[in-house]
Motif scaffolding. Sequence first.
Motif, PDB file in Angstrom:
ATOM      1  N   ALA A  97       0.833  -1.211   0.000  1.00  0.00           N
ATOM      2  CA  ALA A  97       0.000   0.000   0.000  1.00  0.00           C
ATOM      3  C   ALA A  97       0.863   1.254   0.000  1.00  0.00           C
ATOM      4  N   LEU A  98       0.411   2.264  -0.737  1.00  0.00           N
ATOM      5  CA  LEU A  98       1.137   3.537  -0.789  1.00  0.00           C
ATOM      6  C   LEU A  98       0.628   4.509   0.276  1.00  0.00           C
ATOM      7  N   TYR A  99      -0.251   4.029   1.146  1.00  0.00           N
ATOM      8  CA  TYR A  99      -0.848   4.861   2.194  1.00  0.00           C
ATOM      9  C   TYR A  99      -0.905   4.030   3.473  1.00  0.00           C
ATOM     10  N   ARG A 100      -1.157   4.692   4.568  1.00  0.00           N
ATOM     11  CA  ARG A 100      -1.316   3.985   5.835  1.00  0.00           C
ATOM     12  C   ARG A 100      -2.714   3.371   5.905  1.00  0.00           C
ATOM     13  N   CYS A 101      -2.828   2.272   6.650  1.00  0.00           N
ATOM     14  CA  CYS A 101      -4.087   1.525   6.691  1.00  0.00           C
ATOM     15  C   CYS A 101      -4.513   1.264   8.130  1.00  0.00           C
ATOM     16  N   MET A 102      -5.806   1.433   8.395  1.00  0.00           N
ATOM     17  CA  MET A 102      -6.409   1.005   9.648  1.00  0.00           C
ATOM     18  C   MET A 102      -7.354  -0.151   9.337  1.00  0.00           C
ATOM     19  N   GLU A 125     -20.622   3.822  19.308  1.00  0.00           N
ATOM     20  CA  GLU A 125     -19.401   3.609  20.084  1.00  0.00           C
ATOM     21  C   GLU A 125     -18.250   3.200  19.173  1.00  0.00           C
ATOM     22  N   MET A 126     -18.531   2.297  18.253  1.00  0.00           N
ATOM     23  CA  MET A 126     -17.503   1.801  17.342  1.00  0.00           C
ATOM     24  C   MET A 126     -16.939   2.940  16.505  1.00  0.00           C
ATOM     25  N   LEU A 127     -17.837   3.758  15.968  1.00  0.00           N
ATOM     26  CA  LEU A 127     -17.420   4.902  15.157  1.00  0.00           C
ATOM     27  C   LEU A 127     -16.564   5.855  15.979  1.00  0.00           C
ATOM     28  N   TYR A 128     -16.993   6.123  17.203  1.00  0.00           N
ATOM     29  CA  TYR A 128     -16.244   7.038  18.074  1.00  0.00           C
ATOM     30  C   TYR A 128     -14.833   6.513  18.313  1.00  0.00           C
ATOM     31  N   TYR A 129     -14.702   5.236  18.666  1.00  0.00           N
ATOM     32  CA  TYR A 129     -13.395   4.700  19.016  1.00  0.00           C
ATOM     33  C   TYR A 129     -12.446   4.708  17.825  1.00  0.00           C
ATOM     34  N   PHE A 130     -12.899   4.235  16.644  1.00  0.00           N
ATOM     35  CA  PHE A 130     -11.916   4.166  15.566  1.00  0.00           C
ATOM     36  C   PHE A 130     -11.610   5.532  14.970  1.00  0.00           C
ATOM     37  N   LEU A 131     -12.551   6.472  15.032  1.00  0.00           N
ATOM     38  CA  LEU A 131     -12.218   7.831  14.594  1.00  0.00           C
ATOM     39  C   LEU A 131     -11.276   8.516  15.580  1.00  0.00           C
ATOM     40  N   TYR A 132     -11.445   8.188  16.861  1.00  0.00           N
ATOM     41  CA  TYR A 132     -10.529   8.739  17.871  1.00  0.00           C
ATOM     42  C   TYR A 132      -9.109   8.218  17.617  1.00  0.00           C
ATOM     43  N   VAL A 133      -8.973   6.917  17.374  1.00  0.00           N
ATOM     44  CA  VAL A 133      -7.658   6.347  17.070  1.00  0.00           C
ATOM     45  C   VAL A 133      -7.097   6.973  15.793  1.00  0.00           C
ATOM     46  N   ARG A 170     -21.550  -3.792   9.057  1.00  0.00           N
ATOM     47  CA  ARG A 170     -20.492  -3.285   8.186  1.00  0.00           C
ATOM     48  C   ARG A 170     -21.012  -2.179   7.278  1.00  0.00           C
ATOM     49  N   ILE A 171     -22.190  -2.371   6.700  1.00  0.00           N
ATOM     50  CA  ILE A 171     -22.777  -1.356   5.820  1.00  0.00           C
ATOM     51  C   ILE A 171     -23.040  -0.065   6.589  1.00  0.00           C
ATOM     52  N   THR A 172     -23.575  -0.203   7.807  1.00  0.00           N
ATOM     53  CA  THR A 172     -23.857   0.975   8.641  1.00  0.00           C
ATOM     54  C   THR A 172     -22.586   1.753   8.941  1.00  0.00           C
ATOM     55  N   LEU A 173     -21.543   1.056   9.352  1.00  0.00           N
ATOM     56  CA  LEU A 173     -20.289   1.728   9.713  1.00  0.00           C
ATOM     57  C   LEU A 173     -19.607   2.340   8.496  1.00  0.00           C
ATOM     58  N   LEU A 174     -19.658   1.649   7.358  1.00  0.00           N
ATOM     59  CA  LEU A 174     -19.062   2.203   6.145  1.00  0.00           C
ATOM     60  C   LEU A 174     -19.761   3.499   5.743  1.00  0.00           C
ATOM     61  N   GLU A 175     -21.087   3.505   5.816  1.00  0.00           N
ATOM     62  CA  GLU A 175     -21.845   4.712   5.469  1.00  0.00           C
ATOM     63  C   GLU A 175     -21.504   5.867   6.410  1.00  0.00           C
ATOM     64  N   GLN A 176     -21.422   5.578   7.701  1.00  0.00           N
ATOM     65  CA  GLN A 176     -21.108   6.634   8.668  1.00  0.00           C
ATOM     66  C   GLN A 176     -19.677   7.126   8.513  1.00  0.00           C
ATOM     67  N   ALA A 177     -18.746   6.193   8.296  1.00  0.00           N
ATOM     68  CA  ALA A 177     -17.337   6.574   8.189  1.00  0.00           C
ATOM     69  C   ALA A 177     -17.080   7.447   6.972  1.00  0.00           C
ATOM     70  N   ARG A 178     -17.854   7.251   5.895  1.00  0.00           N
ATOM     71  CA  ARG A 178     -17.643   8.037   4.673  1.00  0.00           C
ATOM     72  C   ARG A 178     -18.006   9.506   4.841  1.00  0.00           C
ATOM     73  N   HIS A 179     -18.682   9.845   5.924  1.00  0.00           N
ATOM     74  CA  HIS A 179     -18.918  11.264   6.215  1.00  0.00           C
ATOM     75  C   HIS A 179     -17.623  11.966   6.653  1.00  0.00           C
ATOM     76  N   TYR A 180     -16.652  11.182   7.098  1.00  0.00           N
ATOM     77  CA  TYR A 180     -15.422  11.759   7.650  1.00  0.00           C
ATOM     78  C   TYR A 180     -14.173  11.376   6.861  1.00  0.00           C
ATOM     79  N   LEU A 181     -14.185  10.195   6.218  1.00  0.00           N
ATOM     80  CA  LEU A 181     -12.996   9.671   5.563  1.00  0.00           C
ATOM     81  C   LEU A 181     -13.318   9.315   4.110  1.00  0.00           C
TER      82      LEU A 181
END
Length: 277
Positions: free
Chosen positions: A165-170, A202-210, A232-243
């Motif tokens: 990968a040419l980028y960092r990964c979580m 909670e999941m969204l909060y923790y991984f965005l905090y990290v 997974r679909i729920t978290l992907l949709e929410q995460a795309r608001h930030y990443l």
Amino acid sequence: MIISIPDTLTADSSERYTMSIRLWPGGLSFSGYISSNDGSFFYREVSFDRGVPYVSSLKECFFANECLSWRYKQLRIVSFSPHYLVVPTTLFPSDAETQLAWIRKTFVRPKSACLSESLLDKRATLLYDCEETVQAFCLRSFQNPLFTHYLVPLLAYWHMQSRDALYRCMYIWIEGERMDVACFEQERLLLVNTFEVHQPEEMLYYFLYVWRQMDFNSQVDALRIQAMPTLRITLLEQARHYLRNVQGTTLPSELYLLGEEVVKAPLDLIALLVCES
């Protein structure tokens, strides 16, 4: 607690099988395959009564299923201890007494054995505990068991994925109320942590905090999530608001040659299959 096994697995054929016995908090899973036989993989689960000591349920399951006592080509005992430390190899103590002292001082578990495994081309060591009675029963009951912590194949799998990968990964894996988070920069492990979680918020909060603490780039760096489909679909949709670079994880296509039941297996066993192949 009777385990239904495939007709092809017998006392006579068992030595051709590579097996995994996964000791998860709510029970036990039993899985295996013959590397030279496409379609041979199988996966079975047995749930335990959480009101009964784990070792008592493990003994009951073992004595009710003759197949657990057979000799296999290789047998891994996958441990789910939440008490683990990742230590750079250069700082890792070689004597067992110091290793156990580290675990006990960190997690306050007086009646535990200490196990260790090398990580990431021996650059680090994962130190974890195991209930003494469980370890002792496994050693005297199973044929030549190899102990492994569930994070070891996971980290090896993610390490392989991040290598080019040419980028960092979580990477995130959510199973039940446990969320594992690991961050890589190509082949270098930056962080691994485990969180107890209950709701998607909670999941969204923790991984965005990290993500913020690791100073990841929201436009370039990658987030990869493995969880049950709806979550997974729920978290992907929410995460795309930030990443921007957000995806679910996909399995290597060659794994499906092992058999239809591969899709039933949890990610740590899938990672073990990838690393062993």
